[in-house]
Design a protein around this motif. Structure first.
Motif, PDB file in Angstrom:
ATOM      1  N   PRO A 100       0.723  -1.171  -0.155  1.00  0.00           N
ATOM      2  CA  PRO A 100      -0.076   0.020  -0.039  1.00  0.00           C
ATOM      3  C   PRO A 100       0.983   1.260   0.188  1.00  0.00           C
ATOM      4  N   VAL A 101       0.359   2.297  -0.879  1.00  0.00           N
ATOM      5  CA  VAL A 101       1.170   3.489  -0.650  1.00  0.00           C
ATOM      6  C   VAL A 101       1.398   4.078   0.403  1.00  0.00           C
ATOM      7  N   GLY A 102       0.437   4.221   1.386  1.00  0.00           N
ATOM      8  CA  GLY A 102       0.612   4.976   2.463  1.00  0.00           C
ATOM      9  C   GLY A 102       1.176   4.253   3.799  1.00  0.00           C
ATOM     10  N   SER A 103       1.523   2.946   3.467  1.00  0.00           N
ATOM     11  CA  SER A 103       1.968   1.951   4.617  1.00  0.00           C
ATOM     12  C   SER A 103       3.270   2.833   5.367  1.00  0.00           C
ATOM     13  N   GLY A 104       4.252   3.100   4.640  1.00  0.00           N
ATOM     14  CA  GLY A 104       5.736   3.542   4.952  1.00  0.00           C
ATOM     15  C   GLY A 104       5.247   4.952   5.815  1.00  0.00           C
ATOM     16  N   LYS A 105       4.259   5.754   5.346  1.00  0.00           N
ATOM     17  CA  LYS A 105       3.988   6.760   6.279  1.00  0.00           C
ATOM     18  C   LYS A 105       3.397   6.579   7.590  1.00  0.00           C
ATOM     19  N   PHE A 122       3.553   5.898  13.427  1.00  0.00           N
ATOM     20  CA  PHE A 122       3.206   5.158  14.561  1.00  0.00           C
ATOM     21  C   PHE A 122       4.472   4.967  15.351  1.00  0.00           C
ATOM     22  N   GLN A 123       5.889   4.847  14.788  1.00  0.00           N
ATOM     23  CA  GLN A 123       6.759   5.035  15.604  1.00  0.00           C
ATOM     24  C   GLN A 123       7.208   6.464  16.384  1.00  0.00           C
ATOM     25  N   TRP A 124       6.647   7.461  15.594  1.00  0.00           N
ATOM     26  CA  TRP A 124       6.709   8.710  15.981  1.00  0.00           C
ATOM     27  C   TRP A 124       5.798   8.813  17.504  1.00  0.00           C
ATOM     28  N   LEU A 125       4.623   8.443  17.194  1.00  0.00           N
ATOM     29  CA  LEU A 125       3.776   8.254  18.403  1.00  0.00           C
ATOM     30  C   LEU A 125       4.234   7.438  19.482  1.00  0.00           C
ATOM     31  N   ALA A 126       4.707   6.271  19.280  1.00  0.00           N
ATOM     32  CA  ALA A 126       5.037   5.419  20.248  1.00  0.00           C
ATOM     33  C   ALA A 126       6.384   6.318  21.087  1.00  0.00           C
TER      34      ALA A 126
END
Length: 285
Positions: free
Chosen positions: A10-15, A20-24
């Motif tokens: 999916p196109v937006g999976s990397g974003k 998610f990493q930033w939020l975590a």
């Protein structure tokens, strides 16, 4: 990754992954700061006046830095004697750790009559709570006139089954061929232990060293039982005594607590690299 798999991704999976990493990371940082806040407040309260510690709303940073609390600990509260006794106990605890390493090496690499039953007997002592043996040990030391003495405080905790077990399990993984090759070159058993076995055992030495330091530094119950003279008290006993003597001076109590906790944090920071290496090595095995 093949071109076909890239097309199916999916196109937006990397974003989404980066979000998610930033939020975590933000959540972990916030919760980490919340957990550190009481410790930071305790350390900074060491340099506050007692009126500022009790002020509402509480302040984090001292309005005026003062060393009066630390000075009172060592001048009026006899903490210099407590610190000396604690350092003596810690030093002999590391001597005991070396004895544990020798015993673990013996169980791991030597064959002698009764080896397995003796090792099982050592393990069985781990099942007995320390409180159960305190009265018999006290009576033995009393018959030897070692109560209310520094040797009476040190000797019962000099060696332990848990340390012997840890060293034995780790040293059993050392190749026998390496030790035999060293013996063929004419090295003595003591030299093999000091120059070959101990350097290989750095990870477990770091872990056991931290546990040994914490146990010696926080020694409280046994020194309280065996010693009835204040000149043999440890920092933990002195801190408990200070709380009963100055239960309204919270700044002084924060200074004493900081003095107890700070060395443990420093020791852990120094040796954490070896601990991580030990866990990594264990995981690879």
């Amino acid at each position: 990754m093949s071109a076909k798999s890239l097309q199916n991704q999916p196109v937006g999976s990397g974003k989404n992954d980066r979000l998610f990493q930033w939020l975590a990371g933000i959540c972990l940082t916030v919760f980490g700061l919340l957990m550190l806040l009481p410790f930071i407040w305790m350390v900074l309260s060491t340099f506050k006046t007692d009126s500022e510690v009790l002020s509402i709303p509480p302040t984090l940073w001292p309005k005026v830095f003062t060393l009066a609390n630390l000075e009172k600990l060592f001048v009026s509260m006899n903490f210099g004697v407590y610190l000396r006794n604690t350092l003596i106990i810690v030093a002999f605890s590391f001597v005991g750790m070396l004895l544990n390493a020798m015993a673990g090496f013996g169980f791991a690499k030597y064959e002698f009559k009764g080896k397995d039953p003796l090792f099982y007997l050592v393990l069985a002592t781990m099942m007995i709570p320390g409180q159960v043996t305190m009265i018999p040990v006290y009576l033995i030391l009393n018959s030897m006139n070692l109560t209310n003495t520094m040797p009476g405080i040190i000797l019962p905790a000099l060696v332990g089954a848990f340390g012997i077990f840890l060293f034995r399990q780790f040293m059993a993984t050392i190749p026998n061929e390496l030790l035999e090759a060293t013996r063929l070159e004419g090295a003595s058993e003591l030299r093999i232990f000091l120059q070959i076995v101990l350097p290989i055992s750095k990870p477990i030495l770091a872990v056991q060293g931290i546990l040994t330091f914490i146990a010696g530094w926080n020694s409280f119950l046994w020194p309280l039982i065996i010693a009835n003279d204040e000149k043999f008290y440890t920092l933990s006993v002195g801190l408990a005594l200070m709380r009963s003597q100055s239960n309204q001076n919270f700044a002084l109590q924060m200074a004493g607590a900081t003095l107890m906790v700070a060395p443990i944090i420093i020791i852990f920071i120094i040796f954490q690299k070896h601990i991580i290496e030990n866990y990594t090595t264990s995981g690879l095995k």
